[in-house]
Scaffold this motif. Structure first.
Motif, mmCIF file in Angstrom:
data_model
loop_
_atom_site.group_PDB
_atom_site.id
_atom_site.type_symbol
_atom_site.label_atom_id
_atom_site.label_comp_id
_atom_site.label_asym_id
_atom_site.label_seq_id
_atom_site.Cartn_x
_atom_site.Cartn_y
_atom_site.Cartn_z
ATOM 1 N N UNK A 1 0.823 -1.213 0.000
ATOM 2 C CA UNK A 1 0.000 0.000 0.000
ATOM 3 C C UNK A 1 0.860 1.267 0.000
ATOM 4 N N UNK A 2 2.183 1.100 0.161
ATOM 5 C CA UNK A 2 3.087 2.247 0.200
ATOM 6 C C UNK A 2 3.852 2.372 -1.107
ATOM 7 N N UNK A 3 4.023 3.616 -1.570
ATOM 8 C CA UNK A 3 4.832 3.896 -2.758
ATOM 9 C C UNK A 3 6.193 4.411 -2.281
ATOM 10 N N UNK B 1 5.570 -0.625 -6.824
ATOM 11 C CA UNK B 1 5.572 0.420 -5.788
ATOM 12 C C UNK B 1 6.977 0.809 -5.347
ATOM 13 N N UNK B 2 7.994 0.500 -6.174
ATOM 14 C CA UNK B 2 9.377 0.851 -5.827
ATOM 15 C C UNK B 2 10.116 1.344 -7.070
ATOM 16 N N UNK B 3 10.280 2.680 -7.152
ATOM 17 C CA UNK B 3 10.960 3.300 -8.284
ATOM 18 C C UNK B 3 12.344 3.793 -7.897
ATOM 19 N N UNK B 4 13.258 3.823 -8.879
ATOM 20 C CA UNK B 4 14.653 4.188 -8.638
ATOM 21 C C UNK B 4 15.117 5.189 -9.699
ATOM 22 N N UNK B 5 15.950 6.165 -9.265
ATOM 23 C CA UNK B 5 16.603 7.066 -10.217
ATOM 24 C C UNK B 5 18.063 7.205 -9.824
ATOM 25 N N UNK B 6 18.940 7.137 -10.832
ATOM 26 C CA UNK B 6 20.386 7.213 -10.589
ATOM 27 C C UNK B 6 21.073 7.687 -11.859
ATOM 28 N N UNK B 7 22.208 8.362 -11.679
ATOM 29 C CA UNK B 7 23.013 8.746 -12.837
ATOM 30 C C UNK B 7 23.537 7.499 -13.549
ATOM 31 N N UNK B 8 23.562 6.370 -12.830
ATOM 32 C CA UNK B 8 24.003 5.109 -13.444
ATOM 33 C C UNK B 8 23.161 4.718 -14.638
ATOM 34 N N UNK B 9 21.898 5.148 -14.670
ATOM 35 C CA UNK B 9 21.022 4.842 -15.799
ATOM 36 C C UNK B 9 21.342 5.696 -17.024
ATOM 37 N N UNK B 10 22.136 6.741 -16.838
ATOM 38 C CA UNK B 10 22.459 7.663 -17.935
ATOM 39 C C UNK B 10 23.812 7.359 -18.564
ATOM 40 N N UNK B 11 24.538 6.374 -18.028
ATOM 41 C CA UNK B 11 25.873 6.046 -18.528
ATOM 42 C C UNK B 11 25.798 4.981 -19.614
ATOM 43 N N UNK B 12 26.728 5.035 -20.539
ATOM 44 C CA UNK B 12 26.775 4.038 -21.607
ATOM 45 C C UNK B 12 27.183 2.673 -21.091
ATOM 46 N N UNK B 13 28.018 2.656 -20.040
ATOM 47 C CA UNK B 13 28.516 1.409 -19.460
ATOM 48 C C UNK B 13 28.691 1.604 -17.962
ATOM 49 N N UNK B 14 28.505 0.547 -17.154
ATOM 50 C CA UNK B 14 28.728 0.661 -15.706
ATOM 51 C C UNK B 14 30.168 1.044 -15.357
ATOM 52 N N UNK B 15 31.094 0.839 -16.312
ATOM 53 C CA UNK B 15 32.504 1.161 -16.067
ATOM 54 C C UNK B 15 32.867 2.599 -16.433
ATOM 55 N N UNK C 1 5.484 11.020 -9.066
ATOM 56 C CA UNK C 1 4.096 10.690 -8.754
ATOM 57 C C UNK C 1 3.832 10.778 -7.259
ATOM 58 N N UNK C 2 2.754 10.134 -6.810
ATOM 59 C CA UNK C 2 2.386 10.119 -5.385
ATOM 60 C C UNK C 2 3.280 9.121 -4.656
ATOM 61 N N UNK C 3 4.066 9.614 -3.695
ATOM 62 C CA UNK C 3 5.046 8.767 -3.007
ATOM 63 C C UNK C 3 4.888 8.906 -1.491
ATOM 64 N N UNK C 4 5.002 7.780 -0.807
ATOM 65 C CA UNK C 4 5.012 7.812 0.661
ATOM 66 C C UNK C 4 6.418 8.104 1.190
#
Length: 320
Positions: free
Chosen positions: A84-86, A125-139, A163-166
């Motif tokens: 029930x929690x975001x 109900x669990x979202x993530x944001x990171x600069x890691x998603x913007x890189x071409x490679x994890x290295x 959005x609506x987040x707890x």
């Protein structure tokens, strides 16, 4: 006349952005905004964006390698077990983004929608944001100066469609520098519920954590409490406990007593924690009977209790 401090005077100080130690700081204009300069318009924009976020929690430590990201990941997993929690997890460790790996999201990309960037979801109900998603490679190395890092944090807070987040959990890099000043400043109008500070038992870690506690006091950031990670090792076979990192000065418990901050709990070492993070899984569900899992759950409950109590106080103040 009072002597200008050699370290950061703090955002609430009359010297914020004007002291000798502020010269050359990329946050100088931002800090000075409270003392007559035009405030950054992003602060109000972020306040509007954050109206849909109920609780905002920072995970901090002055020391690297003490398990901030590990704790942030498991705090997010633990809170999201209640369907029930975001829950949202924001990784502002710009140069060392380990959250995508720990959450099993390595290789995922950020998508743009009409309402902004969309987080990457572990569960509904669990979202993530990171600069890691913007890189071409994890290295790929992120070789950025302060202003560019600050701009990225601003973008995460203002342009991501949470959005609506707890609960919004913010995983930070070690220290008391650009990223920390930026997140506190940008969320200043939106209100941060508090910080969870991570340490390990040995004095070399506690030294830096005391600085982090001092930072929180200077910028008027409430401290939810301290977590002592790697607090002993319980053998899975004989059940005897060993001190891998002996607390030569009394560990987090004595430090918390001295500084009058709450100790939320102690998490013992368990090799499965690292394995779960490497595999992008929740240790809490992978090893439910571990003493470390019990410690995590007790700490998570105390954080929830703090947020609920803090929220009630805020509501009473607002209505009076």
């Amino acid at each position: 006349m009072e002597e200008v401090p050699q370290d950061c005077p703090g955002t609430g100080s009359a010297q914020a952005g004007k002291g000798a130690s502020c010269q050359g700081c990329p946050n100088q204009r931002l800090c000075a905004s409270g003392a007559g300069a035009a405030p950054d318009p992003a602060i109000e924009q972020i306040k509007e964006k954050m109206r849909t976020v109920k609780y905002k929690i920072l995970v901090l430590s002055g020391k690297g390698g003490v398990g901030k990201s590990t704790f942030s990941a498991h705090l997010a997993h633990g809170l999201a077990e209640d369907e029930s929690k975001q829950v949202a997890l924001l990784d502002i460790d710009i140069c060392g983004p380990s959250i995508p790996k720990m959450m099993g999201l390595e290789g995922e990309q950020v998508h743009q929608s009409g309402s902004g960037w969309s987080p990457v979801y572990v569960e509904e109900n669990l979202g993530v944001m990171s600069v890691g998603f913007l890189l071409g490679s994890p290295d790929d190395a992120v070789i950025w100066r302060g202003p560019k890092k600050n701009g990225m944090i601003k973008q995460f807070l203002r342009d991501v469609d949470w959005g609506e987040i707890d609960y919004l959990i913010v995983d930070t890099p070690p220290g008391t520098s650009d990223e920390h000043l930026s997140i506190v400043q940008y969320l200043s109008a939106a209100h941060i519920d508090g910080a969870v500070i991570i340490t390990t038992p040995q004095e070399v870690s506690l030294q830096d954590v005391r600085k982090e506690i001092n930072f929180c006091h200077k910028v008027k950031l409430p401290i939810i409490g301290v977590v002592e990670n790697m607090s002993g090792f319980i053998c899975p076979k004989c059940k005897n406990e060993s001190q891998i990192f002996p607390p030569t000065t009394g560990g987090a418990e004595v430090m918390c007593q001295d500084l009058k901050v709450p100790l939320l709990g102690k998490v013992p070492l368990d090799p499965q924690i690292g394995k779960s993070c490497d595999n992008g899984q929740s240790f809490l569900t992978e090893v439910p009977d571990s003493p470390a899992t019990l410690a995590y759950r007790n700490i998570i409950q105390r954080i929830q209790d703090f947020c609920g109590l803090h929220s009630s106080k805020e509501e009473k103040l607002a209505s009076s």
